[in-house]
Design an enzyme around this catalytic site. Structure first.
Site, PDB file in Angstrom:
ATOM      1  N   PRO A   1       0.987  -1.303  -0.046  1.00  0.00           N
ATOM      2  CA  PRO A   1       0.047   0.075  -0.082  1.00  0.00           C
ATOM      3  C   PRO A   1       0.771   1.403  -0.174  1.00  0.00           C
ATOM      4  O   PRO A   1       1.867   1.362   0.612  1.00  0.00           O
ATOM      5  CB  PRO A   1      -0.814  -0.160   1.332  1.00  0.00           C
ATOM      6  CG  PRO A   1      -0.041  -1.083   2.248  1.00  0.00           C
ATOM      7  CD  PRO A   1       0.602  -2.114   0.996  1.00  0.00           C
ATOM      8  N   ASN A   2       0.349   2.309  -0.750  1.00  0.00           N
ATOM      9  CA  ASN A   2       0.717   3.739  -0.870  1.00  0.00           C
ATOM     10  C   ASN A   2       2.145   3.687  -1.622  1.00  0.00           C
ATOM     11  O   ASN A   2       2.382   5.063  -1.909  1.00  0.00           O
ATOM     12  CB  ASN A   2       0.912   4.409   0.664  1.00  0.00           C
ATOM     13  CG  ASN A   2      -0.272   4.261   1.421  1.00  0.00           C
ATOM     14  OD1 ASN A   2      -1.188   4.694   1.002  1.00  0.00           O
ATOM     15  ND2 ASN A   2      -0.119   3.779   2.613  1.00  0.00           N
TER      16      ASN A   2
ATOM     17  N   ARG B   1       4.864  11.331  -2.123  1.00  0.00           N
ATOM     18  CA  ARG B   1       4.471  11.108  -0.849  1.00  0.00           C
ATOM     19  C   ARG B   1       6.009  11.170  -0.188  1.00  0.00           C
ATOM     20  O   ARG B   1       6.847  10.238  -0.293  1.00  0.00           O
ATOM     21  CB  ARG B   1       4.101   9.632  -0.499  1.00  0.00           C
ATOM     22  CG  ARG B   1       3.747   8.981   0.791  1.00  0.00           C
ATOM     23  CD  ARG B   1       3.426   7.663   0.834  1.00  0.00           C
ATOM     24  NE  ARG B   1       3.419   7.426   2.361  1.00  0.00           N
ATOM     25  CZ  ARG B   1       3.777   6.118   2.606  1.00  0.00           C
ATOM     26  NH1 ARG B   1       4.347   5.077   1.847  1.00  0.00           N
ATOM     27  NH2 ARG B   1       3.749   5.836   3.917  1.00  0.00           N
TER      28      ARG B   1
ATOM     29  N   TYR C   1      11.056   8.989   1.123  1.00  0.00           N
ATOM     30  CA  TYR C   1      11.015   8.065   0.182  1.00  0.00           C
ATOM     31  C   TYR C   1      11.571   8.306  -1.025  1.00  0.00           C
ATOM     32  O   TYR C   1      11.817   7.718  -1.884  1.00  0.00           O
ATOM     33  CB  TYR C   1       9.647   7.395  -0.043  1.00  0.00           C
ATOM     34  CG  TYR C   1       9.026   6.981   1.135  1.00  0.00           C
ATOM     35  CD1 TYR C   1       9.387   5.838   1.807  1.00  0.00           C
ATOM     36  CD2 TYR C   1       7.749   7.771   1.928  1.00  0.00           C
ATOM     37  CE1 TYR C   1       8.748   5.257   3.165  1.00  0.00           C
ATOM     38  CE2 TYR C   1       7.335   7.251   2.958  1.00  0.00           C
ATOM     39  CZ  TYR C   1       7.685   5.876   3.457  1.00  0.00           C
ATOM     40  OH  TYR C   1       7.119   5.590   4.721  1.00  0.00           O
TER      41      TYR C   1
ATOM     42  N   ASN D   1       8.311  -5.414  -1.033  1.00  0.00           N
ATOM     43  CA  ASN D   1       8.363  -4.151  -0.192  1.00  0.00           C
ATOM     44  C   ASN D   1       6.745  -4.262   0.061  1.00  0.00           C
ATOM     45  O   ASN D   1       6.016  -3.772  -0.474  1.00  0.00           O
ATOM     46  CB  ASN D   1       8.701  -3.039  -0.895  1.00  0.00           C
ATOM     47  CG  ASN D   1       8.557  -1.791   0.200  1.00  0.00           C
ATOM     48  OD1 ASN D   1       7.869  -1.870   1.104  1.00  0.00           O
ATOM     49  ND2 ASN D   1       9.135  -0.636  -0.398  1.00  0.00           N
TER      50      ASN D   1
ATOM     51  N   ALA E   1       3.275  -0.777   4.922  1.00  0.00           N
ATOM     52  CA  ALA E   1       2.601  -0.862   6.007  1.00  0.00           C
ATOM     53  C   ALA E   1       2.270  -2.425   6.274  1.00  0.00           C
ATOM     54  O   ALA E   1       2.338  -2.784   7.400  1.00  0.00           O
ATOM     55  CB  ALA E   1       1.552  -0.133   6.163  1.00  0.00           C
TER      56      ALA E   1
ATOM     57  N   HIS F   1       4.332  -4.643   8.724  1.00  0.00           N
ATOM     58  CA  HIS F   1       4.378  -4.385  10.186  1.00  0.00           C
ATOM     59  C   HIS F   1       2.685  -4.938  10.934  1.00  0.00           C
ATOM     60  O   HIS F   1       2.806  -5.018  11.929  1.00  0.00           O
ATOM     61  CB  HIS F   1       4.424  -2.962  10.594  1.00  0.00           C
ATOM     62  CG  HIS F   1       5.431  -2.344   9.917  1.00  0.00           C
ATOM     63  ND1 HIS F   1       6.914  -2.509  10.105  1.00  0.00           N
ATOM     64  CD2 HIS F   1       5.606  -1.417   9.199  1.00  0.00           C
ATOM     65  CE1 HIS F   1       7.625  -1.859   9.065  1.00  0.00           C
ATOM     66  NE2 HIS F   1       6.782  -1.285   8.485  1.00  0.00           N
TER      67      HIS F   1
ATOM     68  N   ASP G   1       1.978 -15.554   6.162  1.00  0.00           N
ATOM     69  CA  ASP G   1       1.550 -16.792   6.095  1.00  0.00           C
ATOM     70  C   ASP G   1       1.729 -17.475   4.572  1.00  0.00           C
ATOM     71  O   ASP G   1       1.819 -18.372   4.123  1.00  0.00           O
ATOM     72  CB  ASP G   1       0.286 -17.201   6.565  1.00  0.00           C
ATOM     73  CG  ASP G   1       0.342 -17.050   8.175  1.00  0.00           C
ATOM     74  OD1 ASP G   1       1.511 -17.051   8.628  1.00  0.00           O
ATOM     75  OD2 ASP G   1      -0.685 -17.204   8.613  1.00  0.00           O
TER      76      ASP G   1
ATOM     77  N   GLU H   1      13.026  -9.214   1.493  1.00  0.00           N
ATOM     78  CA  GLU H   1      12.078  -8.075   1.937  1.00  0.00           C
ATOM     79  C   GLU H   1      13.038  -6.696   1.819  1.00  0.00           C
ATOM     80  O   GLU H   1      14.101  -6.730   2.052  1.00  0.00           O
ATOM     81  CB  GLU H   1      11.958  -8.049   3.511  1.00  0.00           C
ATOM     82  CG  GLU H   1      11.328  -7.045   4.041  1.00  0.00           C
ATOM     83  CD  GLU H   1      10.950  -7.103   5.430  1.00  0.00           C
ATOM     84  OE1 GLU H   1      10.453  -6.306   6.189  1.00  0.00           O
ATOM     85  OE2 GLU H   1      11.120  -8.396   5.995  1.00  0.00           O
TER      86      GLU H   1
ATOM     87  N   HIS I   1      13.055  -2.554   1.823  1.00  0.00           N
ATOM     88  CA  HIS I   1      12.259  -0.999   2.216  1.00  0.00           C
ATOM     89  C   HIS I   1      13.393   0.108   1.761  1.00  0.00           C
ATOM     90  O   HIS I   1      14.533   0.163   1.761  1.00  0.00           O
ATOM     91  CB  HIS I   1      12.434  -0.848   3.852  1.00  0.00           C
ATOM     92  CG  HIS I   1      11.442  -1.972   4.092  1.00  0.00           C
ATOM     93  ND1 HIS I   1      10.116  -1.839   4.084  1.00  0.00           N
ATOM     94  CD2 HIS I   1      11.781  -3.349   4.947  1.00  0.00           C
ATOM     95  CE1 HIS I   1       9.433  -2.999   4.556  1.00  0.00           C
ATOM     96  NE2 HIS I   1      10.583  -3.965   4.939  1.00  0.00           N
ATOM     97  N   LEU I   2      12.856   1.241   1.293  1.00  0.00           N
ATOM     98  CA  LEU I   2      13.465   2.456   0.928  1.00  0.00           C
ATOM     99  C   LEU I   2      13.987   3.087   1.911  1.00  0.00           C
ATOM    100  O   LEU I   2      15.285   3.508   1.801  1.00  0.00           O
ATOM    101  CB  LEU I   2      12.639   3.213   0.088  1.00  0.00           C
ATOM    102  CG  LEU I   2      12.058   3.054  -0.967  1.00  0.00           C
ATOM    103  CD1 LEU I   2      10.759   3.822  -1.458  1.00  0.00           C
ATOM    104  CD2 LEU I   2      12.917   2.944  -1.966  1.00  0.00           C
ATOM    105  N   SER I   3      13.470   3.191   3.340  1.00  0.00           N
ATOM    106  CA  SER I   3      14.202   3.814   4.372  1.00  0.00           C
ATOM    107  C   SER I   3      14.699   2.777   5.118  1.00  0.00           C
ATOM    108  O   SER I   3      14.130   1.549   5.376  1.00  0.00           O
ATOM    109  CB  SER I   3      12.787   4.515   5.019  1.00  0.00           C
ATOM    110  OG  SER I   3      12.190   3.992   5.487  1.00  0.00           O
TER     111      SER I   3
ATOM    112  N   ARG J   1      13.097   4.391  12.280  1.00  0.00           N
ATOM    113  CA  ARG J   1      11.965   5.356  12.197  1.00  0.00           C
ATOM    114  C   ARG J   1      11.028   5.084  13.508  1.00  0.00           C
ATOM    115  O   ARG J   1      11.621   4.468  14.583  1.00  0.00           O
ATOM    116  CB  ARG J   1      11.159   4.916  10.872  1.00  0.00           C
ATOM    117  CG  ARG J   1      11.949   5.533   9.674  1.00  0.00           C
ATOM    118  CD  ARG J   1      11.180   5.233   8.443  1.00  0.00           C
ATOM    119  NE  ARG J   1      10.008   6.403   8.368  1.00  0.00           N
ATOM    120  CZ  ARG J   1       9.028   5.995   7.601  1.00  0.00           C
ATOM    121  NH1 ARG J   1       9.058   4.938   6.487  1.00  0.00           N
ATOM    122  NH2 ARG J   1       8.161   6.717   7.526  1.00  0.00           N
TER     123      ARG J   1
ATOM    124  N   ARG K   1       7.576   0.520  13.402  1.00  0.00           N
ATOM    125  CA  ARG K   1       8.063  -0.126  12.080  1.00  0.00           C
ATOM    126  C   ARG K   1       9.269  -0.852  12.497  1.00  0.00           C
ATOM    127  O   ARG K   1       9.806  -1.632  11.472  1.00  0.00           O
ATOM    128  CB  ARG K   1       8.491   1.074  11.129  1.00  0.00           C
ATOM    129  CG  ARG K   1       7.243   2.107  10.683  1.00  0.00           C
ATOM    130  CD  ARG K   1       7.764   2.999   9.572  1.00  0.00           C
ATOM    131  NE  ARG K   1       7.064   4.232   9.477  1.00  0.00           N
ATOM    132  CZ  ARG K   1       5.939   4.121   8.739  1.00  0.00           C
ATOM    133  NH1 ARG K   1       5.874   2.997   8.090  1.00  0.00           N
ATOM    134  NH2 ARG K   1       5.040   5.067   8.550  1.00  0.00           N
TER     135      ARG K   1
END
Length: 149
Positions: free
Chosen positions: A12-13, A20, A25, A76, A79, A82, A89, A100, A102-104, A109, A113
């Site tokens: 999402p997002n 954003r 990001y 990625n 949200a 978390h 699963d 996995e 992540h940009l940040s 953070r 997170r």
């Protein structure tokens, strides 16, 4: 030997990348990241397909389909990293090597997170390198696939 296939999933997002919170990001769009990953896949001689969804069930369905179509997953989950036991699963259930990304740096953070449901079942996690996290994750996944057995 047939070409390996990698599924890249974005949660999402992430469709809002470039707009954003660019201070967190960056300014690169998801479309550019996808193009870069396809190009990097070509260089690595793997086929990369990308999917973004704001809907947990769409991501779970894509993970299930990957069982028959892909040899690895780069994710990625945004949200959902978390919060989603369902995505965790699904990844555990299909038993595909998963990286996995992540940009940040999620550990610099907010405290919520710092926990990932995906990390314990992934072969690795890369975070904090901006868009480079994706390229590094793809390279690591391909390296892992080539060195299995």
């Amino acid at each position: 030997m047939s070409q390996k296939k990698i599924l890249v999933l974005n949660g999402p997002n992430l469709n809002l990348l470039g707009l954003r919170e660019p201070q967190i990001y960056g300014s690169v769009t998801l479309e550019q990241i996808d193009r870069d990953l396809v190009e990097e896949g070509n260089r690595l001689q793997v086929q990369v397909s990308c999917l973004q969804s704001n809907h947990e069930g769409v991501l779970v369905d894509a993970i299930h389909q990957a069982r028959e179509q892909s040899q690895g997953i780069l994710i990625n989950a945004g949200a959902y990293t978390h919060t989603s036991v369902a995505i965790r699963d699904a990844l555990a259930g299909v038993k595909l090597p998963t990286v996995e990304v992540h940009l940040s740096n999620i550990y610099q953070r907010e405290a919520f997170r710092h926990h990932s449901y995906i990390a314990p079942i992934a072969i690795g996690q890369i975070s904090g390198f901006g868009v480079e996290s994706y390229r590094l994750g793809l390279q690591a996944l391909v390296h892992h696939l080539r060195n299995q057995k």
